[in-house]
Design an enzyme around this catalytic site. Sequence first.
Site, PDB file in Angstrom:
ATOM      1  CG  ASP A   1       0.492  -9.250  -0.740  1.00 35.44           C
ATOM      2  OD1 ASP A   1       0.930 -10.120   0.036  1.00 35.44           O
ATOM      3  OD2 ASP A   1       0.916  -8.085  -0.739  1.00 35.44           O
TER       4      ASP A   1
ATOM      5  CG  ASP B   1       3.345   7.918   1.592  1.00 37.40           C
ATOM      6  OD1 ASP B   1       3.316   6.885   0.884  1.00 37.40           O
ATOM      7  OD2 ASP B   1       4.412   8.479   1.930  1.00 37.40           O
TER       8      ASP B   1
HETATM    9  P1  AMP Z   1       4.289  -4.558  -0.693  1.00 37.54           P
HETATM   10  O1  AMP Z   1       4.969  -5.037   0.543  1.00 37.54           O
HETATM   11  O2  AMP Z   1       4.991  -3.445  -1.407  1.00 37.54           O
HETATM   12  O3  AMP Z   1       3.940  -5.684  -1.614  1.00 37.54           O
HETATM   13  O4  AMP Z   1       2.901  -3.897  -0.224  1.00 37.54           O
HETATM   14  C1  AMP Z   1       1.947  -4.556   0.563  1.00 37.54           C
HETATM   15  C2  AMP Z   1       0.670  -3.746   0.604  1.00 37.54           C
HETATM   16  O5  AMP Z   1       0.923  -2.461   1.162  1.00 37.54           O
HETATM   17  C3  AMP Z   1       0.047  -3.503  -0.758  1.00 37.54           C
HETATM   18  O6  AMP Z   1      -1.334  -3.505  -0.598  1.00 37.54           O
HETATM   19  C4  AMP Z   1       0.551  -2.122  -1.117  1.00 37.54           C
HETATM   20  O7  AMP Z   1      -0.284  -1.466  -2.018  1.00 37.54           O
HETATM   21  C5  AMP Z   1       0.557  -1.443   0.235  1.00 37.54           C
HETATM   22  N1  AMP Z   1       1.544  -0.358   0.301  1.00 37.54           N
HETATM   23  C6  AMP Z   1       2.883  -0.451   0.343  1.00 37.54           C
HETATM   24  N2  AMP Z   1       3.458   0.766   0.406  1.00 37.54           N
HETATM   25  C7  AMP Z   1       2.444   1.668   0.414  1.00 37.54           C
HETATM   26  C8  AMP Z   1       2.365   3.088   0.469  1.00 37.54           C
HETATM   27  N3  AMP Z   1       3.467   3.845   0.542  1.00 37.54           N
HETATM   28  N4  AMP Z   1       1.147   3.658   0.454  1.00 37.54           N
HETATM   29  C9  AMP Z   1       0.025   2.914   0.391  1.00 37.54           C
HETATM   30  N5  AMP Z   1       0.028   1.582   0.330  1.00 37.54           N
HETATM   31  C10 AMP Z   1       1.220   0.947   0.340  1.00 37.54           C
HETATM   32 MG    MG Z   2       2.981  -6.002  -3.152  1.00 36.64          MG
END
Ligand code: AMP
Ligand code: MG
Length: 485
Positions: free
Chosen positions: A248, A121
């Site tokens: 990432d 979201d």
């Molecule tokens: P993370 O695990 O937080 O490093 O996120 C992994 C991927 O998911 C990244 O590309 C983030 O931008 C995306 N992501 C995580 N949470 C959200 C969210 N609430 N809305 C959109 N993208 C998200």
């Molecule tokens: Mg991340």
Amino acid sequence: MPSIIDTLSFSDSYGSLGPGFSTLQAPTPLPEPYLVATNPYLAAECGIDPDQMQTDDFVALFTGNRLASSCQPRATVYSGHQFGQWAGQLGDGRAILLGEYAGQEIQLKGSGLTPYSRMGDGRAVLRSSIREFLCSEAMHGLGIPTTRALCITGSPFMIMREQPESCAVVTRVAPSFIRFGSFEHWYYRRDVPSLQKLADYVIRTYYPELTGAENPYLALLTEVTKRTADLIAQWQSVGFMHGVMNTDNMSILGLTLDYGPFGFMEAFNSRHICNHSDDMGRYAYSMQPGIGHWNCQALAQALVPLTGSVEETRLAVDNYPNQYHAKMSELWHAKLGLRSSLEHDSELIQSMLTMMESNRLDFTIFFRRLSQIKMKDPDVDVTLRDSCIDRPMFDAWINQYRSRLLQESCDEPLRHSAMKLSNPKFVLRNYLAQNAIEAAQRHDFTEIEKLRKILSQPYDEQTDHESYASHPPDWGRDLAVSCSS
Ligand code: AMP
Ligand code: MG
């Protein structure tokens, strides 16, 4: 006072990479934003007048509700390996880069949908924003390379996680948020010109000393491998667990990046998993050093088209274990107050870890107390000994340690003060963050500010704040933290 919206002049160096590297994307405004936390020291470092932080325009700007005229807001694209599997394209799904200011990228996290949001979201909850804000500043206070946090703004707007929660925006600051996955992105698309463009940009902007190297791409990999090994050794030395070491989330500058379900080790268990969603324990404490290597190998693979030699690329990244062990040994020595390095030290360190683990000793408290032991007064050891279940094991180890100290020439007061600079008294325990979160959910933000200040000086005694350095209460021992944020 002129408005910060008019005076903050962003540059758009990232945009110079070209359209494939990011998408212009304005933040989505949030209703009724309010200030949750500020970091006036970081503001001053960035050349932002801390007095501006209390203004409505500051809140509007860093919620994404208003844009500075110079701002070209962007969501950047990257890919990555998640939990060991190639995940394909990811990207800033909820982060928007406002631009660079005073040599730092300024990014809003939780500022709405982007082309990379996939099923998400685009938002972040208040809870995780507070954790990120506090932990990045705690890491900075510990002297560990990290992205920083300038402020948090909140909104009554609710979003759904395990339950409905209010959302927030945290403003992050770093010289660059480029990740290993930014390089993997072009490698897996077989787009070598873009890969090279990115590498040249990173070298030119962040590693200018490498531009003259015989093979700058190999030099880049060598330097990033070194920084990553050093970073993870520093994490291990303070008991920090990142929780989601996907490629990432690995910074090309060797910074701690993307705070999610992180944790600081309390009762020592080398296999501790801080991320509730990490069923296999891929990112457990003891796994982090090896995963750091794995991630550097993923970066190495992505750089092969540029380095031109598989063999030399392998050699560059194969230096990781040596670099990690050298750094780790240096840090353990400092934590133990040992200036010299002797043949049997690694056994002393190994038996210490075994003893700590068997007794489930609190990682931070153990080392801080060890910083106070006196050669001529074993009574000082009593509090340490009392916290052990296996006291004969403790006695055996402390005797071994005391005899080792006799081989050092450093006098005791000097050793004590040096050890205190390597053994923090204050870390962001989950329950401390939880207290600040619960207060904030009741609109009391004083605990965040108090914690931020305490954690900015983690090596100081701060005797007024003794309770922040003690064992967690029963309710705060095994708080579950998951990826959901
Ligand atoms: P993370 O695990 O937080 O490093 O996120 C992994 C991927 O998911 C990244 O590309 C983030 O931008 C995306 N992501 C995580 N949470 C959200 C969210 N609430 N809305 C959109 N993208 C998200
Ligand atoms: Mg991340």
